[in-house]
Enzyme design. Structure first.
Site, PDB file in Angstrom:
ATOM      1  N   GLY A   8       0.827  -1.219   0.000  1.00 42.29           N
ATOM      2  CA  GLY A   8       0.000   0.000   0.000  1.00 42.29           C
ATOM      3  C   GLY A   8       0.853   1.257   0.000  1.00 42.29           C
ATOM      4  NE  ARG A  11      -4.211   6.889  -0.363  1.00 41.49           N
ATOM      5  CZ  ARG A  11      -5.500   6.827  -0.601  1.00 41.49           C
ATOM      6  NH1 ARG A  11      -5.989   7.374  -1.689  1.00 41.49           N
ATOM      7  NH2 ARG A  11      -6.318   6.239   0.248  1.00 41.49           N
ATOM      8  CB  SER A 139      -4.158   1.658  14.490  1.00 41.60           C
ATOM      9  OG  SER A 139      -4.958   2.758  14.917  1.00 41.60           O
ATOM     10  CE1 TYR A 152      -7.523   1.105  10.195  1.00 46.16           C
ATOM     11  CE2 TYR A 152      -7.538   1.827  12.485  1.00 46.16           C
ATOM     12  CZ  TYR A 152      -6.925   1.788  11.247  1.00 46.16           C
ATOM     13  OH  TYR A 152      -5.721   2.422  11.063  1.00 46.16           O
ATOM     14  CB  THR A 155      -7.774  -5.406  11.348  1.00 47.94           C
ATOM     15  OG1 THR A 155      -7.723  -3.954  11.362  1.00 47.94           O
ATOM     16  CG2 THR A 155      -9.047  -5.857  10.675  1.00 47.94           C
ATOM     17  CE  LYS A 156      -4.610  -0.967  11.039  1.00 53.06           C
ATOM     18  NZ  LYS A 156      -3.492  -1.191  10.104  1.00 53.06           N
TER      19      LYS A 156
END
Ligand code: NAP
Length: 244
Positions: A8, A11, A139, A152, A155-156
């Site tokens: 990823g 950017r 995160s 989210y 997953t983190k």
């Protein structure tokens, strides 16, 4: 020449990490989900200007077969894979009561299964080399939770467990695995927040500002460096003192 593969990385944080590792002297294997992400984008030119080689590998990191092919292609092109940065990630936010199954499953696939896919195939390369560095993007949402981000944050949090497991499994083969847990960093991902959400967040940050992508890249550079040779299974928070 050593090689770094960053997922990823067209950017945002991934591009900043790729550029920093190029400055550190690594040849760079960029990855993103579509060719379009590299159009009107000067990341490859910036990396090549550092005097290293750079190639892009288009692949959906949530797709097991595509990742297997991509890792083979990177190994063939560069000969070794010395650093893997599992950076690709998405958000599909919504409060639990309204979150759809699709929102949940998509985020699990892209943010979490991708780390399994990449760590498995690149881990095999690194085990044979008897050296390697794997750095995962967790995160603060995975450490402390965040309303609207059940998918989210799941997953983190999983990435923290995956990081420690990979560190334990591959440590004897000279491979380290660590994670960084950013707080709020200025990228297209956080641009999507409303002004009110942004202000509320800044009030909770000790340093009273968002982080810059280069501030994540610097810590990743350290974890990839010789200076971090005895650091493994750790999660380093980079949040300007969001939670203490
Ligand atoms: P970003 O600007 O959205 O960049 C993520 C990149 O990953 C995009 O180019 C995206 O492409 C790509 N990608 C998405 N799905 C992919 C897939 N299936 N296969 C390959 N590439 C894919 O995000 P960012 O803010 O730089 O975040 C990078 C990482 O840091 C993520 O793991 C994120 O969770 C983590 N993080 C960010 C922050 C923050 O404040 N920004 C905070 C904590 C953690 P598309 O645009 O086409 O989807």
């Amino acid at each position: 020449m050593a090689t770094a593969l960053i997922t990823g990385s067209a950017r945002g944080i991934g591009a900043a990490i790729a550029l920093r590792l190029a400055k550190d002297g690594y040849d760079i294997a960029l990855n993103d989900i579509s060719e379009a992400m590299f159009e009107n984008n000067d990341i490859m030119d910036k990396i090549k200007a550092e005097g290293v080689q750079c190639e892009k590998f288009i692949c959906d990191v949530s797709n097991y077969a595509q990742v297997e092919e991509t890792v083979k292609a990177v190994k063939t092109r560069f000969g070794t894979i010395d650093v893997l940065v599992n950076n690709a990630g998405i958000t599909r936010d919504g409060l639990l009561a309204r979150m759809s199954e699709e929102q949940y499953d998509t985020v699990i696939a892209v943010n979490q299964k991708s780390v399994f896919n990449m760590s498995k195939f690149v881990g095999n390369v690194m085990m044979r080399q008897r050296s390697g560095r794997i750095i995962n993007l967790a995160s603060v949402a995975g450490l402390y939770g965040n309303p609207g981000q059940m998918n989210y944050s799941a997953t983190k949090a999983a990435i923290v467990g995956m990081t420690k497991t990979v560190a334990k499994e591959l440590g004897s083969r000279g491979v380290t695995c660590n994670a960084v847990a950013p707080g709020f960093i200025k990228t297209p991902m956080t641009d999507k927040l409303t002004d009110a959400q942004k202000e509320a967040m800044i009030n909770q940050i000790a340093m009273k500002r968002y982080g810059e992508v280069e501030e994540i890249a610097g810590v990743v550079s350290f974890l990839a460096s010789k200076d971090a040779s005895y650091v493994t299974g750790q999660v380093i928070e980079i949040s300007g003192g969001l939670m203490m």
